[in-house]
Write an enzyme that holds these catalytic residues in place. Structure first.
Site, short mmCIF file in Angstrom:
data_model
loop_
_atom_site.label_atom_id
_atom_site.label_comp_id
_atom_site.label_asym_id
_atom_site.label_seq_id
_atom_site.Cartn_x
_atom_site.Cartn_y
_atom_site.Cartn_z
N CYS A 31 2.25 -17.88 -6.31
CA CYS A 31 1.31 -16.32 -6.65
C CYS A 31 -0.25 -16.85 -6.58
CB CYS A 31 1.89 -15.14 -8.11
SG CYS A 31 3.79 -14.82 -7.65
N CYS A 62 4.08 -14.80 -3.03
CA CYS A 62 4.60 -13.40 -2.78
C CYS A 62 4.20 -12.85 -2.83
CB CYS A 62 3.58 -13.29 -4.96
SG CYS A 62 4.21 -12.15 -5.46
N CYS A 65 1.32 -10.23 -4.11
CA CYS A 65 -0.27 -11.02 -4.00
C CYS A 65 -0.91 -11.61 -2.94
CB CYS A 65 -1.25 -11.44 -5.05
SG CYS A 65 0.40 -13.11 -5.79
#
Length: 187
Positions: A31, A62, A65
């Site tokens: 992330c 991810c 994000c």
């Protein structure tokens, strides 16, 4: 991992985005520091300086994000939504259909699009359809019903109502005024 990096992760610090990425061993996901996902256990976190390094280590990006995207997630969502509408405006579209095609919750899509673009996906779709209708009225001999159907309206009467509300005149009057304007200019 440095203390500053850990603090950035637990506080979702967007000012550190692009400086490093973090991965969680137990999930196999990496992330941005600003990701709003659940706070990981510190022992399960690895830090990478690049997206490529995280991918090479076997982690996947991810979906929240989108650290592998150049644009921020909200910008990317708006961009993808506009692209989808541009490609499918002549089809029957609903917010639910668009969100399903983009694999995103329709309420989230509506909220993010409105916040980022300043109008809803439905308003953007209507604008696109009316823009295309204008071009067809100016550049083709299609009748009003054919124009309406070709840009995605379900009926000529609905198209005429929406067109009149937007431009203050019916599609037929608009076309006549354009043709008269072209004749007077010698086009």
């Amino acid at each position: 991992m440095l203390d500053e990096q850990w603090n950035a992760i637990i506080h979702c610090d967007s000012s550190c985005d692009g400086q490093f990425f973090y991965a969680v061993k137990t999930t196999g996901i990496f992330c941005r520091p600003s990701c709003k996902s659940r706070e990981p256990k510190k022992d399960n976190v690895l830090v990478f300086m690049t997206v490529d390094a995280a991918i090479e280590a076997g982690f996947r990006a991810c979906k929240r994000c989108r650290p592998d995207q150049f644009r921020w997630p909200a910008e990317e969502l708006v961009h993808r939504t506009k692209e989808y509408i541009e490609a499918h405006y002549s089809e029957p579209l609903t917010l639910g259909g668009i969100s399903k095609a983009l694999h995103i919750n329709q309420y989230h899509l509506h909220h993010v699009f409105k916040r980022m673009a300043g109008l809803t996906p439905a308003e953007y779709l209507l604008h696109k359809r009316l823009t295309e209708a204008n071009e067809l009225l100016e550049d083709t001999d299609l009748n009003v019903t054919e124009v309406a159907v070709s840009v995605g309206f379900i009926s000529a009467s609905h198209f005429s109502t929406v067109f009149r509300k937007q431009f203050g005149q019916s599609p037929s009057v608009y076309r006549s005024s354009i043709q008269n304007s072209n004749v007077s200019k010698g086009v």
